[in-house]
Every structure is written in C-alpha cells, then in structure tokens.
Write an enzyme that holds these catalytic residues in place. Sequence first.
Site, short mmCIF file in Angstrom:
data_model
loop_
_atom_site.label_atom_id
_atom_site.label_comp_id
_atom_site.label_asym_id
_atom_site.label_seq_id
_atom_site.Cartn_x
_atom_site.Cartn_y
_atom_site.Cartn_z
N HIS A 182 51.42 111.98 -10.24
CA HIS A 182 50.91 110.97 -10.46
C HIS A 182 50.78 109.87 -9.45
O HIS A 182 50.87 108.53 -9.68
CB HIS A 182 51.47 110.31 -11.97
N HIS A 217 58.71 103.68 -17.75
CA HIS A 217 58.31 104.62 -17.04
C HIS A 217 58.29 105.84 -17.93
O HIS A 217 58.10 105.93 -18.73
CB HIS A 217 58.81 104.68 -15.71
N ILE A 251 54.66 98.59 -27.96
CA ILE A 251 54.60 99.85 -28.42
C ILE A 251 54.73 101.01 -27.47
O ILE A 251 53.90 101.27 -26.69
CB ILE A 251 53.30 100.08 -29.38
N MET A 252 55.78 101.81 -27.49
CA MET A 252 56.01 102.74 -26.36
C MET A 252 55.13 103.85 -26.45
O MET A 252 54.87 104.25 -27.55
CB MET A 252 57.60 103.03 -26.42
N HIS A 256 48.90 101.42 -19.76
CA HIS A 256 48.99 102.08 -18.52
C HIS A 256 48.62 101.16 -17.49
O HIS A 256 47.45 100.15 -17.43
CB HIS A 256 48.25 103.49 -18.35
N ARG A 265 45.59 112.74 -19.58
CA ARG A 265 46.45 113.81 -20.05
C ARG A 265 46.70 113.67 -21.54
O ARG A 265 47.13 114.54 -22.13
CB ARG A 265 47.51 113.60 -19.21
N ASP A 307 53.05 109.98 -22.55
CA ASP A 307 54.17 109.98 -23.11
C ASP A 307 54.08 110.14 -24.94
O ASP A 307 55.15 110.35 -25.33
CB ASP A 307 55.32 108.74 -22.90
N ARG A 332 58.26 116.81 -12.56
CA ARG A 332 58.07 115.54 -11.68
C ARG A 332 58.65 115.86 -10.03
O ARG A 332 58.09 115.40 -9.15
CB ARG A 332 58.04 114.29 -11.91
N ARG A 351 58.80 98.34 4.43
CA ARG A 351 59.79 97.20 4.09
C ARG A 351 58.66 95.97 4.14
O ARG A 351 58.16 95.37 4.95
CB ARG A 351 60.41 97.31 5.55
N1 COA Z 1 52.43 97.60 -26.62
C1 COA Z 1 51.73 96.46 -27.06
N2 COA Z 1 51.08 95.50 -26.04
C2 COA Z 1 50.70 96.01 -24.81
C3 COA Z 1 51.43 97.48 -24.39
C4 COA Z 1 52.07 98.10 -25.41
N3 COA Z 1 52.59 99.36 -25.10
N4 COA Z 1 50.79 97.70 -23.23
C5 COA Z 1 50.48 96.49 -22.75
N5 COA Z 1 50.38 95.66 -23.69
C6 COA Z 1 49.63 94.49 -23.47
C7 COA Z 1 50.50 93.54 -22.56
O1 COA Z 1 51.60 92.81 -23.64
C8 COA Z 1 49.45 92.57 -22.19
O2 COA Z 1 49.24 91.73 -23.24
P1 COA Z 1 48.98 89.93 -22.97
O3 COA Z 1 47.79 89.97 -22.03
O4 COA Z 1 48.61 89.47 -24.39
O5 COA Z 1 49.97 89.73 -22.27
C9 COA Z 1 48.34 93.38 -22.05
O6 COA Z 1 48.48 94.43 -23.05
C10 COA Z 1 48.14 93.83 -20.33
O7 COA Z 1 49.66 94.63 -20.11
P2 COA Z 1 50.39 94.44 -18.83
O8 COA Z 1 51.72 94.17 -19.61
O9 COA Z 1 49.68 93.46 -17.97
O10 COA Z 1 50.31 95.88 -18.30
P3 COA Z 1 51.34 96.42 -17.03
O11 COA Z 1 50.04 97.29 -16.34
O12 COA Z 1 52.09 95.43 -16.68
O13 COA Z 1 51.90 97.52 -17.88
C11 COA Z 1 52.88 99.59 -19.01
C12 COA Z 1 51.95 98.78 -18.10
C13 COA Z 1 52.81 100.75 -19.03
C14 COA Z 1 54.07 98.94 -18.31
C15 COA Z 1 52.76 98.86 -20.35
O14 COA Z 1 51.54 99.09 -20.90
C16 COA Z 1 53.78 99.15 -21.05
O15 COA Z 1 54.92 98.70 -21.21
N6 COA Z 1 53.59 100.14 -22.07
C17 COA Z 1 54.77 100.61 -23.04
C18 COA Z 1 55.55 101.67 -22.22
C19 COA Z 1 55.13 103.02 -21.61
O16 COA Z 1 54.19 103.61 -22.52
N7 COA Z 1 55.42 103.38 -20.39
C20 COA Z 1 54.68 104.57 -20.07
C21 COA Z 1 53.97 104.34 -19.05
S1 COA Z 1 52.92 105.84 -18.15
#
Ligand code: COA
Length: 371
Positions: A182, A217, A251-252, A256, A265, A307, A332, A351
């Site tokens: 990825h 992640h 919410i896990m 993304h 996927r 996931d 992976r 760096r």
């Molecule tokens: N549950 C609830 N709200 C979520 C969310 C989630 N899983 N993912 C994103 N959001 C919300 C954020 O709180 C944010 O809201 P805001 O603008 O009101 O603050 C908005 O959506 C944008 O999210 P952001 O945190 O900027 O996205 P990011 O690009 O930094 O994060 C992840 C990406 C994957 C880290 C994030 O979506 C996340 O934590 N997901 C849950 C963990 C997960 O499933 N990880 C596997 C990734 S493959």
Amino acid sequence: MTTAGLEGIIAGRTGIATVGKKGAGLTYRGYRIEDLAEHATFEEVAYLLIYNRLPTPGQLTAYKKRLQGLQGLPEALRTVLEQIPASAHPMDVLRTGCSMLGTLEPDGQGGRTEASIADRLIASFGSMLLYWYRFKNRGERIDTVSGEDTVAGHFLRMLTGAEPDPLKKRALDVSLILYAEHEFNASTFTARVVTSTLADIYAAITAAIGALRGPLHGGANEAAMELVSQFETPATAEKGIMQMLEGRRLIMGFGHRVYKNGDPRSDIIKSWAKKLSEAAGDTTLFDVSERIEQVIMREKKLFPNLDFFAATAYHMCGIPTSMFTPVFVISRTSGWAAHIIEQHNDNRLIRPLGEYTGPDPRPFVPLAERS
Ligand code: COA
C-alpha cells in the site's frame, strides 16, 4: 510550513504501487487489485512484489516449494519463543522473532539477499507465531513444517493442527493479497527510512512491525473486532455507535488518509466476510458490521477501510483477534521487502527537517543555581 502527518506530501518515488490514483485505483506493479484478488494467489502476488514480475507456472511451483522449505525454525529461535510470556501481544512475538532470526541468519552472509530473506520471513512468520501460541496455550512443541504449500494453508493448519477448510483458506489467501502492499503508509515508510541508513532488512522489518502495531494503522483490524463484538444485534450496534459519535470517539476501521471516497479493498473483503458468515450459518457479526457501516456513512460520510470487514472475515476463519495484525505482517512483508529493495537500489538518506517551535536561545543555568 509544515503539514501535520505529512499529509499530501510526496516523500519519494516508487514503481511498486498506486493508491487511489485517478484512472488506476490501487495497483501492484500495474496490476489492479480487483484482478489480483479475483484471479491470483498470495504467492503470485508476493513474487510479483519481490521479484518484479508475475511468475510463470513453473516459477510459481518452484516458489511455493521454496517457501514450503523455509517453514522450519532454528532451535535457538524456538528457545527464544518459548521464553516469551503467554501474556505478550503476538505482534511483539513477531517483532522479537524477526530480530532473533536476523542474528541467526544474517543479511549478506551465506548467500542471503534481501529477496531471499523476505521469502524466509513470509514462510516462517506464521511458524514463529503459532509455535509460540501452541506452546504457551497447549504446552505443545509443534513441528512447524506443515506440509502446506500456501501461506494461508500453512497458517490455518498450524493454528488448529487440522486440515484447513477450503473456503477459509481462500478467504485468508485473498485477504493476504489485499494486505500485501500500500505504497508509503506508515510502516512501509518506516522500513524505507531504516533502509536509507543502510541498516539491514531485519532492522527495517522489525521497525516496520513496530509501526504496524498501532491502532491507527494495522492494529485497526483488532480494534474493529473489539468494537463489533460488543454488539449483539444491528439495533444495539446503531445505538452504541450513535453514542460513540456523540462522544466524538474514533470508530476503528473507518476513514483513510488517502482514500476519501472509499477503499477498493473493502468491498472485496466484505464479500468474503459475507460468504464465510453464510457458510457458517451465523451472520450476526456481519449484520452488526453492515449496520455500523450504514450508520457511519449516514452520520459522518466515512467509508470502511480494509480493516473493518477483515475483522469479521478473520473471526469467521477462526483466527484469534490478537492475531489479526500479525497476519497482516505476514502479508505486508512482501510489500515492505519490495520497498526495501527499491530504496536500496536508489538510496539517499531520508532526513527531513523539523520546524522548530521551542524557546529562543537562552543562558545556561548551572545546576547549583537552579531551584
Ligand atoms: N471515526 C470517527 N471520525 C473519524 C474517523 C473515524 N474512524 N476517521 C476520521 N474521522 C474524522 C476526524 O475526526 C476528522 O473530523 P474533524 O474534521 O471533525 O476533526 C475528519 O474525519 C478527518 O479525519 P482526519 O483525522 O484528518 O484523518 P487522517 O487522514 O488524519 O486519519 C485515519 C486517517 C485512518 C488515521 C483516521 O481515519 C482514523 O483514525 N481511522 C480509524 C483507525 C483506522 O481505521 N485505521 C486504519 C487505516 S487503514
């Protein structure tokens, strides 16, 4: 100007994968994920990533035989695994196992290359994990040469000691294809940073396992399982999720960094989660998950990532929750290895700079004068 989390920053060049690219979507070396998941096996995909071409039938047969021949564990590694407590997280078992193997079968010695070490790790990570698991849980010292000629079959046979169910084996195989690569995600970028210092492949993969463990992640598949298994019906799930959203909880398994309009996927793994649930005659977890998907879409316009439905699929395959992310590691490793080789072949130390936000220069206060 800094960008938090390096969002949107192009941090290097790669010929391995496209992620959400317009007109391409997710591709591994130019092949669409949809085609790979439908028509290929994980061993073909690992070969494609590590050796930069799809194998011919003869090459694939030889590759599967080679992986099969790499399932055994040296005695010193088995001894180390036996010392790891039963309470350890399986990700830490793999991190330790990878590091230990690196001392026993070092990179650059005995004709070993990054590609051959990648094959060794892909073939033996499942062995390490399940040797430790069966020893700690059942007091058995299992033979990790399973006789299975696929990575998915090897894992399932080691897990139960029984003949793997063909549907579960193919579901796991497809999930390994989906998890294989990825682009510049956190763990792969970690592997590239370590490689850029000219440290060896074991160091890079050990570090990458550390990065993958976190719930933002790879650890999200385990966290998603913990979430969905709390609910007994879609209605209670809806209520619970609404409360979580009111509390602004994450919410896990949703959202993304790169895909803002859906993870390609997810539909594939969702269809496997459904197939497995129907075959088992128990769709509770799937129905709960689907309702959560609908609620999150309605309330937050967020899509599930790989996931989320991987959690249901793995559960229905009989895989313990704490092994979900380790299974991701096994897969992976092929993508990490491709990036390690690519980084090595055109290396420059990674760096970057930091934007300083600390105090201005100030006089040093000798110890005796500090209060
Ligand atoms: N549950 C609830 N709200 C979520 C969310 C989630 N899983 N993912 C994103 N959001 C919300 C954020 O709180 C944010 O809201 P805001 O603008 O009101 O603050 C908005 O959506 C944008 O999210 P952001 O945190 O900027 O996205 P990011 O690009 O930094 O994060 C992840 C990406 C994957 C880290 C994030 O979506 C996340 O934590 N997901 C849950 C963990 C997960 O499933 N990880 C596997 C990734 S493959």
